[in-house]
Write a protein that holds these residues in place. Structure first.
Motif, PDB file in Angstrom:
ATOM      1  N   HIS A 282      -9.019   0.172 -10.386  1.00  0.00           N
ATOM      2  CA  HIS A 282      -7.639  -0.139 -10.027  1.00  0.00           C
ATOM      3  C   HIS A 282      -6.693   0.874 -10.660  1.00  0.00           C
ATOM      4  N   CYS A 283      -5.754   1.335  -9.867  1.00  0.00           N
ATOM      5  CA  CYS A 283      -4.680   2.182 -10.373  1.00  0.00           C
ATOM      6  C   CYS A 283      -3.461   1.299 -10.601  1.00  0.00           C
ATOM      7  N   LEU A 284      -2.773   1.530 -11.698  1.00  0.00           N
ATOM      8  CA  LEU A 284      -1.599   0.730 -12.049  1.00  0.00           C
ATOM      9  C   LEU A 284      -0.340   1.574 -11.950  1.00  0.00           C
ATOM     10  N   SER A 285       0.725   0.933 -11.502  1.00  0.00           N
ATOM     11  CA  SER A 285       2.028   1.577 -11.434  1.00  0.00           C
ATOM     12  C   SER A 285       3.067   0.544 -11.862  1.00  0.00           C
ATOM     13  N   GLN A 286       3.918   0.910 -12.814  1.00  0.00           N
ATOM     14  CA  GLN A 286       4.930  -0.040 -13.255  1.00  0.00           C
ATOM     15  C   GLN A 286       5.887  -0.316 -12.104  1.00  0.00           C
ATOM     16  N   SER A 287       6.207  -1.589 -11.910  1.00  0.00           N
ATOM     17  CA  SER A 287       7.105  -1.998 -10.830  1.00  0.00           C
ATOM     18  C   SER A 287       8.489  -1.378 -11.034  1.00  0.00           C
ATOM     19  N   HIS A 288       9.082  -0.942  -9.936  1.00  0.00           N
ATOM     20  CA  HIS A 288      10.419  -0.341  -9.998  1.00  0.00           C
ATOM     21  C   HIS A 288      11.524  -1.379  -9.830  1.00  0.00           C
ATOM     22  N   THR A 289      11.195  -2.546  -9.250  1.00  0.00           N
ATOM     23  CA  THR A 289      12.233  -3.531  -8.971  1.00  0.00           C
ATOM     24  C   THR A 289      12.165  -4.766  -9.855  1.00  0.00           C
ATOM     25  N   PHE A 290      11.074  -4.967 -10.610  1.00  0.00           N
ATOM     26  CA  PHE A 290      10.953  -6.144 -11.474  1.00  0.00           C
ATOM     27  C   PHE A 290      11.914  -5.996 -12.647  1.00  0.00           C
ATOM     28  N   LYS A 291      12.691  -7.039 -12.904  1.00  0.00           N
ATOM     29  CA  LYS A 291      13.682  -6.996 -13.985  1.00  0.00           C
ATOM     30  C   LYS A 291      13.261  -7.917 -15.126  1.00  0.00           C
ATOM     31  N   GLY A 292      13.483  -7.489 -16.357  1.00  0.00           N
ATOM     32  CA  GLY A 292      13.208  -8.315 -17.525  1.00  0.00           C
ATOM     33  C   GLY A 292      11.752  -8.273 -17.947  1.00  0.00           C
ATOM     34  N   MET A 293      11.432  -9.147 -18.947  1.00  0.00           N
ATOM     35  CA  MET A 293      10.052  -9.229 -19.419  1.00  0.00           C
ATOM     36  C   MET A 293       9.210 -10.015 -18.424  1.00  0.00           C
ATOM     37  N   CYS A 294       7.953  -9.670 -18.330  1.00  0.00           N
ATOM     38  CA  CYS A 294       7.043 -10.290 -17.368  1.00  0.00           C
ATOM     39  C   CYS A 294       6.298 -11.444 -18.046  1.00  0.00           C
ATOM     40  N   PHE A 295       6.534 -12.659 -17.581  1.00  0.00           N
ATOM     41  CA  PHE A 295       5.858 -13.833 -18.121  1.00  0.00           C
ATOM     42  C   PHE A 295       4.908 -14.457 -17.106  1.00  0.00           C
ATOM     43  N   SER A 296       5.128 -14.212 -15.819  1.00  0.00           N
ATOM     44  CA  SER A 296       4.331 -14.833 -14.774  1.00  0.00           C
ATOM     45  C   SER A 296       3.705 -13.757 -13.882  1.00  0.00           C
ATOM     46  N   SER A 297       2.361 -13.683 -13.901  1.00  0.00           N
ATOM     47  CA  SER A 297       1.685 -12.705 -13.050  1.00  0.00           C
ATOM     48  C   SER A 297       1.894 -13.023 -11.570  1.00  0.00           C
ATOM     49  N   GLU A 298       2.127 -14.292 -11.246  1.00  0.00           N
ATOM     50  CA  GLU A 298       2.403 -14.665  -9.852  1.00  0.00           C
ATOM     51  C   GLU A 298       3.727 -14.051  -9.397  1.00  0.00           C
ATOM     52  N   ASN A 299       4.751 -14.122 -10.240  1.00  0.00           N
ATOM     53  CA  ASN A 299       6.040 -13.496  -9.930  1.00  0.00           C
ATOM     54  C   ASN A 299       5.872 -11.994  -9.771  1.00  0.00           C
ATOM     55  N   CYS A 300       5.135 -11.414 -10.696  1.00  0.00           N
ATOM     56  CA  CYS A 300       4.897  -9.973 -10.673  1.00  0.00           C
ATOM     57  C   CYS A 300       4.189  -9.573  -9.378  1.00  0.00           C
ATOM     58  N   ALA A 301       3.156 -10.318  -8.999  1.00  0.00           N
ATOM     59  CA  ALA A 301       2.414 -10.013  -7.766  1.00  0.00           C
ATOM     60  C   ALA A 301       3.326 -10.102  -6.553  1.00  0.00           C
ATOM     61  N   SER A 302       4.229 -11.079  -6.557  1.00  0.00           N
ATOM     62  CA  SER A 302       5.162 -11.242  -5.452  1.00  0.00           C
ATOM     63  C   SER A 302       6.087 -10.031  -5.330  1.00  0.00           C
ATOM     64  N   VAL A 303       6.595  -9.568  -6.454  1.00  0.00           N
ATOM     65  CA  VAL A 303       7.472  -8.395  -6.452  1.00  0.00           C
ATOM     66  C   VAL A 303       6.683  -7.162  -6.015  1.00  0.00           C
ATOM     67  N   CYS A 304       5.439  -7.036  -6.490  1.00  0.00           N
ATOM     68  CA  CYS A 304       4.611  -5.879  -6.119  1.00  0.00           C
ATOM     69  C   CYS A 304       4.316  -5.866  -4.619  1.00  0.00           C
ATOM     70  N   LYS A 305       4.126  -7.043  -4.044  1.00  0.00           N
ATOM     71  CA  LYS A 305       3.885  -7.106  -2.598  1.00  0.00           C
ATOM     72  C   LYS A 305       5.107  -6.605  -1.829  1.00  0.00           C
ATOM     73  N   SER A 306       6.305  -6.873  -2.371  1.00  0.00           N
ATOM     74  CA  SER A 306       7.518  -6.365  -1.714  1.00  0.00           C
ATOM     75  C   SER A 306       7.628  -4.847  -1.852  1.00  0.00           C
ATOM     76  N   GLU A 307       6.889  -4.270  -2.808  1.00  0.00           N
ATOM     77  CA  GLU A 307       6.857  -2.821  -2.990  1.00  0.00           C
ATOM     78  C   GLU A 307       5.628  -2.205  -2.308  1.00  0.00           C
ATOM     79  N   ASN A 308       4.988  -2.963  -1.421  1.00  0.00           N
ATOM     80  CA  ASN A 308       3.825  -2.513  -0.643  1.00  0.00           C
ATOM     81  C   ASN A 308       2.567  -2.276  -1.481  1.00  0.00           C
TER      82      ASN A 308
END
Length: 86
Positions: free
Chosen positions: A39-65
């Motif tokens: 897996h290649c990782l890329s820090q999200s460009h649109t996620f704001k604040g500290m990350c507490f929920s991987s589900e939220n993070c995955a949702s934002v990442c899906k919006s970033e394709n």
């Protein structure tokens, strides 16, 4: 009656041991399959604040394709990283 009580604990222990061993073997196979994918990782460009929920993070990442995302430690803070199979 006393004999059956003395035998109950070892029998229960053996049954639990067999169940636990079967579960671990299944997890090992799953882990081996996932380890084959890189897996290649890329820090999200649109996620704001500290990350507490991987589900939220995955949702934002899906919006970033990206197909998925997860929270990971980055220095002293948790950030959202998007994942893609390389």
């Amino acid at each position: 009656m006393a004999l059956s009580r003395r035998m109950a604990a070892p029998v229960v222990f053996v049954v639990l041991l067999l169940v636990a061993t079967g579960t671990c073997a299944a997890e090992t196979v799953t882990a081996r399959v996932v380890a084959d994918e890189t897996h290649c990782l890329s820090q999200s460009h649109t996620f704001k604040g500290m990350c507490f929920s991987s589900e939220n993070c995955a949702s934002v990442c899906k919006s970033e394709n990206f197909p998925s995302g997860e929270c990971k430690m980055h220095g002293a803070t948790r950030k959202c990283f998007c994942k893609v199979v390389c």
